[in-house]
Motif scaffolding. Structure first.
Motif, PDB file in Angstrom:
ATOM      1  N   SER A  32       0.818  -1.214   0.000  1.00  0.00           N
ATOM      2  CA  SER A  32       0.000   0.000   0.000  1.00  0.00           C
ATOM      3  C   SER A  32       0.854   1.267   0.000  1.00  0.00           C
ATOM      4  O   SER A  32       0.544   2.231  -0.703  1.00  0.00           O
ATOM      5  CB  SER A  32      -0.945  -0.007   1.202  1.00  0.00           C
ATOM      6  OG  SER A  32      -0.195  -0.019   2.407  1.00  0.00           O
ATOM      7  N   GLN A  33       1.928   1.277   0.800  1.00  0.00           N
ATOM      8  CA  GLN A  33       2.726   2.498   0.853  1.00  0.00           C
ATOM      9  C   GLN A  33       3.447   2.755  -0.463  1.00  0.00           C
ATOM     10  O   GLN A  33       3.669   3.911  -0.840  1.00  0.00           O
ATOM     11  CB  GLN A  33       3.718   2.420   2.001  1.00  0.00           C
ATOM     12  CG  GLN A  33       4.781   1.346   1.882  1.00  0.00           C
ATOM     13  CD  GLN A  33       5.834   1.449   2.977  1.00  0.00           C
ATOM     14  OE1 GLN A  33       6.099   2.538   3.471  1.00  0.00           O
ATOM     15  NE2 GLN A  33       6.405   0.307   3.371  1.00  0.00           N
TER      16      GLN A  33
ATOM     17  N   GLN B   4       0.980   4.266  -2.909  1.00  0.00           N
ATOM     18  CA  GLN B   4       0.767   5.677  -2.608  1.00  0.00           C
ATOM     19  C   GLN B   4       1.937   6.512  -3.104  1.00  0.00           C
ATOM     20  O   GLN B   4       1.746   7.617  -3.635  1.00  0.00           O
ATOM     21  CB  GLN B   4       0.607   5.856  -1.093  1.00  0.00           C
ATOM     22  CG  GLN B   4       0.340   7.288  -0.658  1.00  0.00           C
ATOM     23  CD  GLN B   4      -0.979   7.824  -1.207  1.00  0.00           C
ATOM     24  OE1 GLN B   4      -1.971   7.116  -1.188  1.00  0.00           O
ATOM     25  NE2 GLN B   4      -0.971   9.059  -1.698  1.00  0.00           N
TER      26      GLN B   4
ATOM     27  N   TYR C  10       6.787   9.533   4.165  1.00  0.00           N
ATOM     28  CA  TYR C  10       7.941   9.250   3.319  1.00  0.00           C
ATOM     29  C   TYR C  10       9.097  10.168   3.709  1.00  0.00           C
ATOM     30  O   TYR C  10       8.952  11.044   4.560  1.00  0.00           O
ATOM     31  CB  TYR C  10       7.567   9.409   1.853  1.00  0.00           C
ATOM     32  CG  TYR C  10       6.398   8.529   1.472  1.00  0.00           C
ATOM     33  CD1 TYR C  10       6.565   7.158   1.297  1.00  0.00           C
ATOM     34  CD2 TYR C  10       5.118   9.065   1.321  1.00  0.00           C
ATOM     35  CE1 TYR C  10       5.487   6.350   0.966  1.00  0.00           C
ATOM     36  CE2 TYR C  10       4.049   8.265   0.989  1.00  0.00           C
ATOM     37  CZ  TYR C  10       4.230   6.897   0.824  1.00  0.00           C
ATOM     38  OH  TYR C  10       3.182   6.103   0.521  1.00  0.00           O
TER      39      TYR C  10
ATOM     40  N   VAL D  65      11.365   6.598  -0.288  1.00  0.00           N
ATOM     41  CA  VAL D  65      10.525   5.875   0.670  1.00  0.00           C
ATOM     42  C   VAL D  65      11.432   5.181   1.699  1.00  0.00           C
ATOM     43  O   VAL D  65      12.275   4.362   1.324  1.00  0.00           O
ATOM     44  CB  VAL D  65       9.645   4.823  -0.031  1.00  0.00           C
ATOM     45  CG1 VAL D  65       8.739   4.126   0.985  1.00  0.00           C
ATOM     46  CG2 VAL D  65       8.820   5.481  -1.123  1.00  0.00           C
TER      47      VAL D  65
END
Length: 938
Positions: free
Chosen positions: A66-67, A70, A159, A245
């Protein structure tokens, strides 16, 4: 009995056989049941575990991806907005805004101007000094700055950063963690970063977004991966849009053991190992670029091959070589493989855990079966014998057998009743013995003496509480040790010899000994112990601590010795004073009638001087023996000492440094000022003589509270407040062997004609006469300290007469003189008559009372000797005061013992003239008392 034993043995054997057979049948049935249950449970657990692993991989794949989804979405939206803004911005505005926001620094690099340099909230920039300043660069720099200033704070968390690379070797970045612009140097070149290399048209002709490999950023000190989209404007490549990230939390969560016994790894599709619990250090050393090919790990190689061949995720695969499963899922975005290694042994362990309850139930069933079988056998055969067996066993363990529950009238019943009767008799005897033993133990541990019982090898077999406490040990550290092992090598040679003598003679021994180990003097008795046959079996040692007794005896002997010396000195001084009174009186009378140039004047003068020196010597003896009358009043010792310090300075000389430390508050005590000054001078002179080469002398005053109950060393003082006078010197000190003698009269270590030996003896007498005490502490070559303790005065009212200078004159008054010494009678009568007085003379107290009865109204003054035959002077005064309370009185005495004052302190309102006195002193004192009565002087 032989038949009974045989029956018992056979019956017990049958009962045991029945129990073993029943237990075997139940155990076999239970094992078969458990075996079948175990196989079935393992199969079920395997399916359940694989389903749970499948579910876990699905949830983790979704959560970890999911991250990254995004981040890709953030970069894409940022790129679209950047292109849109570039198409809308005005050329002139872009150039002007560029120079408003940025400027070249001293090193030539372009950076954000100081007014906008806030990297925590605004973007930072660096452009190399050789970057061509084109309109395209102006636009991209201004638009990227505005865009990152607007959206950066919103899209960076959680992030690390968002940025735009420029092909002109520059970077616009928003990162609230590191100021990239400030950290750039001439060598900083983002053009060679993987973010730019992967964006070049030659390397990315399809112009797709891509993810960089994992790397450890040294500047940020975090593990991260970047998602990049190439940036083309009007068909020309001008840079990138990127998002960093942080993956530290992802790495930590995968290193954690989510399912007990499993472990997790992450692999990249390119064959790099990203997370593995056993290779964490090597991954960090390789900065995230650890290739599987360098590890030569067959398990990792098989996992990578299995993952590379999969198209459907997540999936569960079985290792063809090792007994374990792999749960494999894909982390979208960087396109990584998430693997959970699940050993098959976990299934077997879970199956065993699931069977614990059935096993427990089976064991319970087995126990119940055995109990039922045992009850059946007991009921028919073994129960009576078991009762008897229990009763016998309990008796051997010291437990009362009680009533044996056999109610039959057969052999078992009769045997049970007989056994019960025997058990009761034995119990009563044991209780009596136990009570006697407890009483003995309480007595043994209660007595204050140390008691120990030794064997014939002098090993300790028993010791009471006092013995253990004094030796600071316990029974475990004491029992079976040699008696002498508890003492130091230098301790108790006499004890060792007495033990040997007792063993040789088998007779009691007695000795007194000091133990350094337990710090004390002891009275020790050793007694032999014999058995019934008369053989020596041990020794009893009883040691009584007599340390305090010895200390008290030494104090008593010292006090008696000092008192005896004092009585002798006081008696001699009293009689000597009477003789001196006659000598001084007649010598003075003769000198009055002679002129200095006449024959005999010089000889009489020397005689008078010698008599006066003898009088001074007797006063010192009286001070030591506490027979000297002192006149006390409440005074601040701070004032007395400060007034004496200057005199002390002159006495001790300039080679000695003198320090005086007064008490911080008033130090009030009832003292005779002249006597206390004498104490200070004598102590300081003693210190001066101990420092012939110079040193330091300190006089200090303080008030303290003493608790006599807690301080046995000062047991001669009552509890209360005291003024403490401390005199300390840095002199040669006093050897320990003579410290007990320093207060004795005529004791001196000085050379002949260097001292009388009365200085410290006088100090001792004065202090004791003031109800005080004096202590000494001294070490050779380290100096000496005297501490004088004087009771704090409860009030501040002075006592005694105030001395007033009165001229030598006579009068016509009538004086009653009571004196038992005939020579002094004649002298006093002659002196007073020569001055004009009328004199009535009495030889003792009784005669003085009779004379007063006859001439009471005519008598103006009583001159009474303190010590007289029959009735002393104090009683004479009290008798006369009953009829004439205001009668003037003057006492005369060499010393007063139990007479007109308590502890030789003059009571208020009484007058005294001390023998030997001079003719002028007598006339002045008589005149002062008479005039005081008449109110002529104060």
């Amino acid at each position: 009995m032989g038949s009974s034993e045989g029956s018992w043995s056979g019956t017990t054997s049958v009962g045991t056989s029945l129990q073993l057979i029943t237990a075997g049948i139940v155990a076999v049935a239970l094992m078969l049941t458990l075996g079948i249950g175990y196989v079935t449970t393992v199969a079920a657990m395997e399916q359940e575990s694989l389903r749970a692993l499948q579910h876990l991989m699905e949830s983790r794949s979704s959560a970890d991806s999911s991250q990254f989804f995004q981040a890709e979405d953030n970069v894409h939206r940022l790129k679209e907005r950047l292109l849109e803004s570039l198409s809308e911005i005005d050329d002139d505005f872009a150039e002007a805004e560029f120079h408003r926001l940025f400027q070249p620094s001293e090193d030539g690099l372009w950076r954000v101007r100081p007014a906008f340099d806030d990297f925590a909230r605004l973007p930072s920039l660096y452009l190399q000094q050789d970057a061509p300043l084109t309109l395209s660069l102006y636009k991209r720099a201004v638009v990227s700055y505005q865009l990152l200033a607007e959206r950066g704070p919103a899209i960076v968390p959680p992030y690390y950063s968002v940025y735009m690379d420029f092909v002109e070797r520059g970077l616009m970045v928003y990162s609230p963690y590191v100021n990239w612009g400030a950290g750039a140097t001439r060598e900083t070149d983002n053009y060679n970063y993987p973010t730019m290399i992967g964006s070049m048209p030659a390397n990315n002709p399809e112009r797709k977004k891509f993810w960089t490999p994992v790397y450890f950023d040294e500047e940020a000190a975090v593990w991260m991966v970047s998602v990049i989209e190439p940036l083309d404007v009007a068909g020309e490549w001008v840079g990138t849009v990127g998002h960093d990230v942080k993956i530290d939390s992802l790495m930590k969560s995968n290193l954690a053991e989510i399912i007990e016994g499993t472990y997790n790894i992450i692999l990249s599709r390119e064959g790099q190992l990203i997370v593995h619990p056993d290779f964490t250090d090597r991954i960090q050393e390789a900065k995230g670029d650890l290739s599987l090919s360098t590890l030569n790990d067959p398990v990792l190689s098989r996992v990578s091959e299995i993952a590379q061949g999969l198209t459907d995720f997540p999936t569960i695969g079985e290792d063809p070589l090792d007994p374990q499963w792999y749960g494999i899922a894909k982390i979208d975005g960087p396109d990584w493989f998430l693997v959970t290694v699940y050993p098959e042994r976990l299934v077997f362990r879970r199956a065993f855990q699931a069977l614990i309850l059935p096993i427990s139930i089976g064991l319970i069933i087995l126990v119940i079966a055995l109990v039922l079988m045992n009850l059946a056998v007991r009921r028919s055969i073994l129960r009576p014998l078991q009762f008897m067996d229990d009763a016998v066993y309990n008796m051997t363990q010291g437990v009362r057998a009680g009533t044996i529950p056999i109610e039959t009238d057969d052999e078992f019943g009769r045997l049970a009743r007989s056994f019960e009767s025997m058990s009761e008799r034995l119990e009563r005897r044991e209780q009596s013995l136990e009570a006697s033993h407890r009483d003995w133990e309480r007595t043994f541990d209660t007595v204050p003496e140390m008691i120990a019982m030794l064997d014939c090898d002098t090993r300790i077999k028993q010791a009471n509480k006092t013995f253990l406490e004094r030796h600071e040990t316990d029974a475990e550290g004491c029992i079976d040790r040699k008696r002498m092992s508890l003492l130091h090598d230098g301790d108790g040679p006499g004890l060792k010899e007495c033990l040997a003598l007792l063993l040789a003679t088998q007779r009691p021994q007695h000795l007194e000994l000091r133990f350094e180990t337990i710090s004390g003097h002891f009275d020790i008795t050793l007694a032999p112990m014999f058995d019934d046959s008369g053989a020596l079996v041990g020794i009893v040692e009883v040691s009584r601590d007599i340390t305090e007794q010895i200390h008290l005896e030494e104090q008593l002997r010292h006090a008696q010795k000092m008192d005896a010396v004092g009585q002798l000195a006081g008696g001699i001084a009293h009689d000597f004073n009477n003789l001196l009174q006659v000598i001084l009186g007649y010598t003075e009378g003769l000198l009055i009638d002679l002129k200095p140039e006449e024959t005999g004047f010089e000889e009489l003068t020397e005689t008078q001087k010698a008599a006066e020196r003898a009088a001074a010597l007797t006063r010192q003896l009286l001070a030591f023996s506490r027979r000297q009358v002192i006149v006390t009043k409440s005074q601040d010792l701070n004032e007395i000492v400060s007034g004496t310090v200057n005199m002390v300075r002159r006495l001790i000389g300039e080679h000695i440094d003198l320090y005086y430390i007064p008490a911080p508050e008033a130090a009030i005590a009832d003292v005779d000022q002249n006597q206390i000054e004498q104490v200070i001078l004598n102590l300081c002179i003693n210190s001066r003589d101990a420092m012939p080469d110079g040193g330091v002398l300190t006089i200090e005053l303080k008030t303290i509270f003493l608790d006599a109950t807690l301080d046995p060393v000062r047991g001669d003082l009552k509890s209360g407040e005291y003024v403490q006078l401390i005199v300390t010197d840095s002199g040669t000190g006093i050897p320990p062997e003579i410290q007990d003698h320093i207060f004795e009269p005529f004791f001196t270590t000085k050379e002949t004609n260097k001292g009388t030996g009365l200085g410290l003896a006088t100090v001792y007498g004065i202090v004791r006469q003031h109800d005080g005490s004096i202590e000494l502490y001294s070490e050779p070559d380290r100096g000496t300290t005297f501490r004088v303790f004087l009771p704090v005065s409860p009030g501040a009212v002075g006592t005694g007469l105030k001395d007033v200078e009165v001229a030598v004159s006579g009068g016509d008054e009538c004086i009653l003189v009571a004196e038992d010494d005939e020579q002094i009678q004649l002298l006093v009568k002659k002196v007073l008559k020569s001055a004009g007085y009328t004199v009535l003379v009495a030889r003792d107290g009784e005669e003085a009372l009779k004379i007063y009865e006859s001439h009471g109204s005519k008598i103006d003054l009583l001159l009474l000797d303190v010590i007289m035959p029959k009735i002393n002077g104090k009683v004479v005064l009290e008798r006369i005061q009953e009829v004439r309370p205001d009668v003037p009185c003057l006492f005369a005495s060499g010393y007063s013992q139990n007479a007109l004052h308590n502890n030789f302190k003059l009571q208020a309102g009484l007058n005294l003239i001390e023998k030997p006195y001079r003719r002028t002193d007598l006339l002045q004192k008589v005149r002062r008392v008479l005039e005081q009565r008449n109110g002529e002087t104060s």
